[in-house]
Design a protein around this motif. Structure first.
Motif, mmCIF file in Angstrom:
data_model
loop_
_atom_site.group_PDB
_atom_site.id
_atom_site.type_symbol
_atom_site.label_atom_id
_atom_site.label_comp_id
_atom_site.label_asym_id
_atom_site.label_seq_id
_atom_site.Cartn_x
_atom_site.Cartn_y
_atom_site.Cartn_z
ATOM 1 N N VAL A 77 -21.935 26.424 -9.901
ATOM 2 C CA VAL A 77 -23.244 26.879 -9.419
ATOM 3 C C VAL A 77 -23.253 28.397 -9.237
ATOM 4 C CG1 VAL A 77 -24.856 26.771 -7.463
ATOM 5 C CG2 VAL A 77 -23.960 24.706 -8.451
ATOM 6 N N ARG A 78 -22.157 28.934 -8.710
ATOM 7 C CA ARG A 78 -22.032 30.394 -8.618
ATOM 8 C C ARG A 78 -20.672 30.801 -9.149
ATOM 9 N NH1 ARG A 78 -24.660 28.411 -4.439
ATOM 10 N NH2 ARG A 78 -22.691 27.907 -3.497
ATOM 11 N N TYR A 191 -32.681 29.855 -12.247
ATOM 12 C CA TYR A 191 -31.364 30.451 -11.985
ATOM 13 C C TYR A 191 -30.245 29.418 -12.037
ATOM 14 C CZ TYR A 191 -32.879 28.292 -7.687
ATOM 15 O OH TYR A 191 -33.371 27.370 -6.790
ATOM 16 N N GLN A 292 -35.440 29.274 -1.004
ATOM 17 C CA GLN A 292 -34.918 30.204 -2.039
ATOM 18 C C GLN A 292 -35.505 31.605 -1.938
ATOM 19 O OE1 GLN A 292 -32.433 28.793 -3.151
ATOM 20 N NE2 GLN A 292 -32.813 26.663 -3.679
ATOM 21 N N ASP A 330 -31.789 27.184 2.106
ATOM 22 C CA ASP A 330 -30.964 28.013 1.209
ATOM 23 C C ASP A 330 -31.824 29.191 0.764
ATOM 24 O OD1 ASP A 330 -28.998 26.062 1.219
ATOM 25 O OD2 ASP A 330 -29.450 25.306 -0.789
ATOM 26 N N PHE A 361 -27.239 33.138 -0.356
ATOM 27 C CA PHE A 361 -26.418 33.374 -1.553
ATOM 28 C C PHE A 361 -26.867 34.636 -2.270
ATOM 29 C CE2 PHE A 361 -26.936 28.702 -1.167
ATOM 30 C CZ PHE A 361 -25.628 28.373 -0.884
ATOM 31 N N ILE A 362 -25.912 35.377 -2.793
ATOM 32 C CA ILE A 362 -26.255 36.481 -3.684
ATOM 33 C C ILE A 362 -26.499 35.873 -5.057
ATOM 34 C CG2 ILE A 362 -25.298 38.504 -4.887
ATOM 35 C CD1 ILE A 362 -23.856 39.194 -2.295
ATOM 36 N N SER A 364 -26.329 34.811 -8.653
ATOM 37 C CA SER A 364 -25.184 34.829 -9.555
ATOM 38 C C SER A 364 -25.691 34.443 -10.956
ATOM 39 C CB SER A 364 -24.160 33.808 -9.022
ATOM 40 O OG SER A 364 -23.098 33.632 -9.887
HETATM 41 N N1 5AD Z 1 -27.098 32.127 -7.851
HETATM 42 C C1 5AD Z 1 -27.106 32.062 -6.486
HETATM 43 N N2 5AD Z 1 -27.342 30.930 -5.815
HETATM 44 C C2 5AD Z 1 -27.595 29.815 -6.530
HETATM 45 N N3 5AD Z 1 -27.859 28.559 -6.143
HETATM 46 C C3 5AD Z 1 -28.013 27.786 -7.247
HETATM 47 N N4 5AD Z 1 -27.854 28.549 -8.361
HETATM 48 C C4 5AD Z 1 -27.595 29.813 -7.937
HETATM 49 C C5 5AD Z 1 -27.343 31.021 -8.606
HETATM 50 N N5 5AD Z 1 -27.337 31.107 -9.935
HETATM 51 C C6 5AD Z 1 -27.979 28.157 -4.737
HETATM 52 C C7 5AD Z 1 -29.408 27.683 -4.407
HETATM 53 C C8 5AD Z 1 -29.216 26.202 -4.225
HETATM 54 C C9 5AD Z 1 -27.791 26.136 -3.693
HETATM 55 C C10 5AD Z 1 -27.133 24.822 -3.808
HETATM 56 O O1 5AD Z 1 -27.108 27.080 -4.475
HETATM 57 O O2 5AD Z 1 -29.817 28.302 -3.204
HETATM 58 O O3 5AD Z 1 -30.153 25.641 -3.316
#
Ligand code: 5AD
Ligand code: SF4
Length: 467
Positions: A77-78, A191, A292, A330, A361-362, A364
């Protein structure tokens, strides 16, 4: 309606390989180590891996380096989770040289990413077995082949079609349990890599889920968490009962005390779900509802299919139906093209809702997703600044939302001893708040009343009330 195949592991040829691997070792002790990255769905998948290892006669090893079989259950995911895997694989190289019979294996989301298998073959040729997200049931077969033929085994599934029921599972804790209710995702947030590596949405049959929950309740499990990438669209592809009706049915199971679920996509959160949450006494008054971003411009670019106004409206409805509901979220900071103004919208929305807590989250970049091709990479200094502001706000809101608990008494499901101080017990309120307090070990697994005497950022401190 999607044609969805449900298979039983008990009737599959692959099952026989559990015994074949066991016989291969001929009573010689052998150990395994499962390393899990990523979300709770991966944690649940790892319980299936562990269940299979146990049936193959393996016992769990305390560390990676001494095990006879190591499997990495990956996440993509990241970028961070991928980097950690590559680092840990590198560390196994010399051990594998010393003990060539050791099995090194990788499974899960990252392996389903385009080009990932080639990369592993090139950089880590010593890896014995690779499998994907839809074929966990093949693990014993692939291990047997690797052990007997001394050949590498790579098996990824191009197309998901089936759900395999009745797989072995090792659940470590008897207090709470995860239940997968669906797999995959159809949402394609711009994303996110998940729909590409986990495939389209597939829901388990409601009768299988209910059977599993009843079985867990009989074993003494008090709390279940229903898992899916987007639980609110449960049953839509199979014309089974709706998610709110599934909650209503689970609510009737004797012995179960609490029902949680995650994750909910705001676009699919129906009025009926809010009604079911409010009327079912076992359904926790807690929801994880990823927003988000708070900017409509960014939400549109993210393909989230709701606006900040829609989101705020849902929060209003939730709070109206359940005034003490806890909401977590998130947030992604630094999505391509995010301006100061966009970020300010996120900041203001956060403040308005005053979330109990959030995962921040940054952004990614994930190759293969639409966002990876978008212009407007945000400068890393800007991201750091925004993140620091958001974290400071989230701490302020967590403390503020924890204040309502002070000097009140709450039922707490005792999960075990506290991580930082083993003389204390630790458990959760209905709202998902962690509470630490004094008490005897026989309280573990029970719901007890605890008066909250002190609030900290991530934890409430309390005193056990006499029964
Ligand atoms: N970059 C950053 N955060 C992400 N998430 C999912 N894909 C990305 C990404 N490419 C985060 C979202 C999601 C959580 C599980 O991971 O916020 O809700
Ligand atoms: Fe990813 Fe969006 Fe699906 Fe969640 S709903 S798994 S963020 S694509």
């Amino acid at each position: 309606m999607q044609n969805q195949n449900i298979l039983s592991f008990n009737q599959m040829e692959e099952k026989q390989y559990l015994l074949k691997v066991k016989d291969f070792f001929n009573n010689k002790p052998h150990t395994y180590f499962v390393e899990t990255y990523g979300c709770q769905m991966n944690v649940r998948d790892s319980q299936t891996l562990k269940g299979m290892f146990e049936e193959m006669g393996y016992t769990e090893s305390a560390d990676r380096l001494s095990a006879d079989a190591v499997i990495f259950n990956t996440c993509c995911v990241r970028e961070g989770a991928e980097d950690r895997l590559l680092g840990n694989l590198g560390k196994l190289k010399s051990e594998k040289k010393k003990r060539p019979d050791m099995l090194v294996m990788i499974c899960g989301c990252m392996m389903q990413e385009k080009g990932s298998l080639e990369n592993i073959k090139k950089r880590f040729p010593f890896v014995d077995v690779v499998l994907g997200t839809h074929n966990t049931h093949q693990l014993p077969l692939l291990m047997f082949n690797a052990l007997t033929k001394k050949e590498k085994q790579y098996s990824l599934f191009e197309k998901e079609s089936s759900i395999v029921e009745d797989m072995p599972v090792l659940r470590e804790k008897d207090v709470f349990a995860f239940i997968n209710i669906m797999y995959g995702c159809n949402n394609f947030c711009s994303y996110c890599i998940v729909p590409y590596v986990r495939g389209r949405e597939r829901s388990r049959k409601s009768e299988d889920i209910i059977k599993e929950a009843e079985h867990l309740a009989l074993r003494g499990v008090k709390e279940i968490t229903l898992l899916g990438q987007n639980v609110n669209s449960y049953g839509k592809n199979t014309l089974d009962i709706t998610f709110p009706d599934l909650l209503r049915k689970l609510n009737q199971i004797d012995g179960l005390e609490r029902i949680r679920f995650m994750t909910s996509h705001p676009k699919d959160l129906s009025d009926d779900l809010i009604k079911a949450m409010a009327e079912c006494e076992k359904v926790c008054k807690y929801i994880h509802l990823p927003v988000q971003s708070g900017s409509n411009r960014i939400l549109e670019k993210m393909n989230r299919k709701y606006s900040r106004e829609d989101y705020l409206k849902i929060v209003e409805k939730l709070k109206k139906a359940m005034p003490d509901i806890a909401i977590t979220t998130d947030i992604i900071v630094g999505f391509p093209g995010e301006t100061d103004e966009d970020f300010q919208f996120t900041y203001d929305l956060y403040k308005e809702v005053c979330f109990n807590s959030a995962f921040t989250f940054i952004y990614s970049k994930r190759i293969g997703t639409p966002a990876a091709k978008m212009d407007g990479q945000v400068d890393s200094e800007k991201i750091k600044e925004r993140m620091a502001r958001l974290i400071a706000l989230s701490e302020e809101c967590s403390l503020k939302s924890n204040e309502i608990y002070l000097n009140k008494t709450y039922p707490v499901l005792v999960e075990g001893t506290a991580k930082k101080d083993e003389t204390l017990l630790c458990g959760k309120t209905d709202h998902g708040r962690t509470v630490v307090f004094n008490g005897s070990l026989d309280k573990i697994g029970k719901i007890v009343n605890v008066k909250i005497t002190k609030i900290k950022l991530n934890v409430l401190v309390g005193e056990l009330e006499e029964e």
